[in-house]
Write an enzyme that holds these catalytic residues in place. Structure first.
Site: not given
Ligand code: BGC
Length: 726
Positions: A258
Site C-alpha cells: 500500500d
Molecule cells: C490506499 C490504497 C490505494 C493507494 C493508492 C492508499 O492510501 O490505502 O487503497 O490504492 O493509496 O492511491
C-alpha cells in the site's frame, strides 16, 4: 454414445490443460531469457516506484513501465507525476460504478463479472496495467471509514463475489490488485496498529476471500495492508506473504505495498514484497519531494545485494513476478483495446445499483410510488443532490456524469410536483479534514419541515457522505448515529408528515432512533454514475428491489461484536488491538449471543412475496469430498415479477470447538415472474464445513450431526434439516 461424448469431453479438457501447460512453459522461458539480459541495477529499479502511480521499465530492452490506478469503483482521474494533485486532464472522465458494498448486496456473481469486465475495459482504455482493487477486508465495525469499498461481513459471500470481478478485469489484460491484505479493518491508526487475532478467525473469517481471489480468481497482484499483524507490517510479512500467499496458495503474481506501507529494506526484500510504492522520504506518503532512489527497495536494497548480504536470487524472484505480470498485461500482444464511457457500461452500473439497493422496511406498501400519479413529493436532504463519487479518499472518481437522486426522480416522476429542500448541510468534501458548512442549520431545517408539511409524500435522502470521518479513507466515523443533525431533522419531519420514506446513502450501518416512525426505508449505498436513475427505477417500481444486506445493522454500537469488547478490541490502544470476538463477526455474533440486530445480514424486502416449499437435501448422510445438494421450490406469490435470494446456512450443534450457530455456505438469486415458480438447487461442499484447528494448524472436518438452515435472510429461516457427516 454417452461414453464417446464423455471421452471427447475429457480429451478436450486434457488438450486444454496440455496447451495451458505449454503456454506456461513458454512464458517462463521468456521470463528467464529477459531476466538474463537485465543488469542488477535495472532489476532493482523495477522493484520500486518512479512516480506516484508507476514503476519503471527498461527502455533499452523494450520493457515498458507499469501504470497503476485506483480502484475499485472506476478508474481514478490522473494524478500528477510526483504529488497527490490531480493532473487536470480533460480526457480522464470515466464511468463510476456502484461501491463494492452495493455489489455485495446484489448477491449476484454474474453482475460481479459484468462489473469486472466493464471497469477492466475502462482501465485498459486509460492505459492502466494494474487496477488497484477490489478490496475484500471484512466488515468488522460500522465505524470503519472504508467499509464501502469492501464486500461485507461474510467470508463466503465476499469469496463468491470477488472471483468473477477479478476474472472480468483480467480478461482485459489488466491486473486486478486485491487489497488490503490483510486485517485492515479500520482506518484509525491504519499505518501502524498491530492486530492480534486468533488463527481461527484469521483463517475462517479474514483470509477466505483473499484465498478465493488468488486460487479461484487467479489475481495477478495483491496489495499489502498498512497495519501490522503479530508485530510485523503486512507489506513485508513472513507468514502472510511468504508462507500463506506465495507458498500455501501458490500465488505467482506481484505483491505491491500500500502507498507508503514499506518500513524496512531487509524485511521488504526477504518477506514477500515485490514492488514498493508511495514511500515518502520524510514519513508515510507525506513528502512533497520523493527521492525514489531512497526507497527501501531502491539503493539500500541494491547495496545489500552488492555486499552479498542479500542474494541476487531475491531480486530475481521479484523481477520474475513483475515480468510475469507484464506478460499478462502490457507485454501481452493479444490484449483487447478497452473502451470507456459507453452506454453498456452505464447500463451495467445501473443494473448493479438497481439490484443492490436494499428495501429494509415497507409499511403499508409505501414503496413503490406510482409515477403516473399527480401529487406533490417533497425531496428532502443533502444527499438528494450531493455528488457521491467525490471524496472518500483514493476511490474518489471523476465521472463523465453523475445522475443525482433528485434528477433521477424529476426525470421519472413527470406528473408529480417535486419540491426539494436541503434540510441539513455537511460542508464540502475535503480529504483528511472536516470543513463545516457555512449554511444556517435552523433555516435549512425550517424550510424542509415546511416543504414536508405541504407534500403528499416525503422522501428523505440522508445518511453519510464521503467526507472525512464519514465514509472516507484515512479516518473512521466518530459516531454511530447520523451526522449533521439528521436525527433531529427527521424527528420534525415525521411530525410534519407521516407519509415519509427514508433513503439512506452510506456504506455503513447507522443508528436509527426514528425507524419506527417512518413508513419506508431503503439502503442505497454509493451508486455511481447512474445513482439517480437506479433509485428512480426502484422507487417507481420499474425495478423490483432484490438486494440483501451484506452486513448486519445493529441497534446500537455495543451490539456489534468488536465494540462489545471495548477499546482494546476497537480501536485498540494506538499500538495494539485485540480481535476479542474471534470468529463471531457480524451475524455470527448476533446469532450466537442472541443479540437481535435492527436489520439482519441477508435481509431485504421485495414488492412481491415469495414462498419457499419442498425444502430438502439429496441425502441424509455425507462423506468428506462429497457435495450436499440443498433444494427447494420458490413461488412468487405476489403481484409483481421479482427475484429472491435463497440462502443456505449450516451449523454444527455440539461441536467440540466454539462455532457460530450458523454460517452462510451457499446462496442463489432467482428471478421469478409473478405467479411463477422455480426449483432451486444449491450445492454445498462437505469439506467447506471444516473448522480451522489451531492445535494442528490445519482444517478439520468434524463428524456427526449438522443443521442446514434454508431461508431468505439470516433471521428468516424457512426450514431446518438435520444431516450427518460420516
Ligand atoms: C490506499 C490504497 C490505494 C493507494 C493508492 C492508499 O492510501 O490505502 O487503497 O490504492 O493509496 O492511491
Amino acid at each position: 454414445m454417452k461414453k464417446i461424448v464423455l471421452a471427447i469431453f475429457l480429451l478436450a479438457i486434457f488438450g486444454q490443460a496440455v496447451e495451458a501447460q505449454h503456454q506456461g512453459k513458454e512464458v517462463e522461458a521468456k521470463i528467464d531469457s529477459l531476466l538474463s539480459l537485465l543488469t542488477l541495477e535495472e532489476k532493482v529499479a523495477m522493484c520500486h516506484a518512479q512516480s506516484k502511480f508507476s514503476s519503471p521499465g527498461v527502455p533499452r530492452l523494450g520493457i515498458p513501465e507499469i501504470w497503476m490506478s485506483d480502484g475499485p469503483h472506476g478508474v481514478r482521474a490522473e494524478i500528477n507525476w510526483d504529488n497527490w494533485g490531480y493532473a487536470g486532464w480533460t480526457n480522464d472522465s470515466i464511468t463510476a460504478f456502484p461501491a463494492l458494498t452495493c455489489l455485495a448486496a446484489t448477491f449476484n456473481p454474474d453482475l460481479s463479472h459484468q462489473y469486472g469486465v466493464a471497469v477492466g475495459e475502462e482501465a485498459r482504455y486509460r492505459k492502466k496495467d494494474i487496477l488497484l482493487g477490489p478490496g475484500v477486508n471484512i466488515y468488522r465495525t460500522p465505524l470503519n471509514g472504508r467499509n464501502f469499498e469492501y464486500m461485507g461481513e461474510d467470508p463466503y459471500l465476499a469469496s463468491v463475489l470477488v472471483v468473477p470481478y477479478i476474472k472480468g478485469v483480467q480478461q482485459n489484460g489488466v491486473a486486478a490488485c486485491l487489497k488490503h491484505y490483510v486485517l485492515n479493518n479500520q482506518e484509525r491508526w491504519r499505518d501502524h496498529i498491530n492486530v492480534e487475532v486468533s488463527d481461527r478467525a484469521l483463517y475462517e473469517i479474514y483470509l477466505p476471500a483473499f484465498k478465493a481471489a488468488v486460487e479461484e480468481g487467479g489475481a495477478w497482484s495483491v496489495m499489502g495492508a498498512y497495519n501490522q499483524f503479530r508485530g510485523q507490517h503486512c507489506c513485508h510479512h513472513e507468514l502472510l506473504l511468504n508462507q500463506i500467499l506465495k507458498e500455501d496458495w501458490g500465488f505467482d503474481g506481484v505483491v505491491v505495498t500500500d502507498w507508503g506501507g514499506a518500513h524496512d529494506t531487509r524485511e521488504a526484500a526477504l518477506y514477500g514484497l515485490d514492488i514498493e510504492m508511495g514511500t515518502g522520504t520524510d514519513g508515510l506518503t507525506t513528502s512533497t519531494k520523493n527521492a525514489y532512489d531512497n526507497y527501501y527497495l531502491a539503493r539500500p536494497f541494491l547495496e545489500l545485494i552488492k555486499s552479498g548480504e542479500i542474494e541476487e536470487a531475491v531480486v530475481d524472484d521479484k523481477v520474475r513476478r513483475i515480468l510475469r505480470l507484464m506478460l499478462r498485461t502490457n507485454m501481452n500482444p493479444n490484449r483487447p483495446m478497452g473502451r470507456m464511457n459507453n452506454e453498456e457500461h452505464l447500463q451495467v452500473a445501473r443494473a448493479i445499483a438497481g439490484e443492490g439497493i436494499v428495501l429494509l422496511k415497507n409499511e403499508g406498501s409505501f414503496f413503490p410510488i406510482d409515477p403516473g400519479k399527480k401529487m406533490t413529493i417533497a425531496v428532502i436532504g443533502e444527499n438528494a443532490t450531493r455528488a457521491m463519487t467525490a471524496g472518500g479518499g483514493s476511490s474518489e472518481l471523476k465521472p463523465k456524469d453523475e445522475v443525482s437522486p433528485l434528477r433521477g426522480l424529476q426525470e421519472r416522476f413527470k406528473n408529480a410536483n417535486i419540491i426539494h429542500s436541503m434540510g441539513y448541510a455537511s460542508g464540502p468534501p475535503q480529504y483528511g479534514r472536516v470543513l463545516p458548512s457555512g449554511l444556517d442549520a435552523d433555516s435549512l431545517r425550517n424550510a424542509a419541515v415546511k416543504a414536508a408539511a405541504q407534500a403528499d409524500v416525503v422522501l428523505f435522502f440522508g445518511g453519510l457522505n464521503k467526507n472525512h470521518h464519514q465514509d472516507c479513507e484515512g479516518g473512521d466515523r466518530l459516531q454511530f448515529g447520523l451526522p449533521f443533525g439528521q436525527d433531529e431533522l427527521l424527528d420534525q419531519l415525521v411530525r410534519a408528515n407521516k407519509n415519509i420514506g427514508v433513503i439512506l446513502i452510506s456504506g455503513n450501518a447507522v443508528e436509527m432512533p426514528w425507524v419506527s416512525k417512518v413508513k419506508g426505508l431503503m439502503q442505497a449505498w454509493y451508486l455511481g454514475s447512474e445513482a439517480g436513475h437506479a433509485l428512480a427505477d426502484v422507487i417507481s417500481g420499474d425495478v423490483n428491489p432484490s438486494g440483501k444486506l451484506p452486513f448486519s445493522f445493529p441497534v446500537m454500537l455495543s451490539d456489534n461484536a468488536a465494540h462489545h469488547f471495548g477499546e482494546l478490541s476497537y480501536p485498540g490502544d494506538s499500538i495494539n488491538q485485540y480481535y476479542k470476538e474471534g470468529i463471531l463477526v457480524g451475524y455470527r455474533w448476533h446469532d450466537s449471543k442472541g443479540v437481535k440486530p435492527l436489520f439482519a445480514f441477508g435481509h431485504g424486502l421485495s414488492y412481491t412475496s415469495f414462498k419457499l416449499s419442498g425444502v430438502k437435501t439429496d441425502k441424509k448422510s455425507y462423506a468428506a469430498g462429497e457435495t450436499i445438494i440443498v433444494s427447494c421450490t420458490v413461488t412468487n406469490t405476489g403481484s409483481a415479477d421479482g427475484a429472491e435470494v435463497v440462502q443456505v446456512y449450516i451449523g454444527k450443534p455440539g461441536s467440540k470447538v466454539e462455532r457460530a450457530v450458523k454460517e452462510l455456505k451457499g446462496f442463489q438469486k432467482v428471478p421469478i415472474e409473478k405467479g411463477g415458480k422455480a426449483l432451486v438447487e444449491i450445492p454445498v461442499e462437505v469439506d467447506g464445513l471444516a473448522f480451522y484447528d489451531e492445535s494442528t494448524s490445519g482444517w478439520s472436518l468434524e463428524k456427526g450431526d449438522y443443521t442446514i438452515y434454508l431461508g431468505t435472510a439470516s433471521d428468516d429461516i424457512t426450514e431446518k434439516i438435520a444431516i450427518s457427516v460420516e
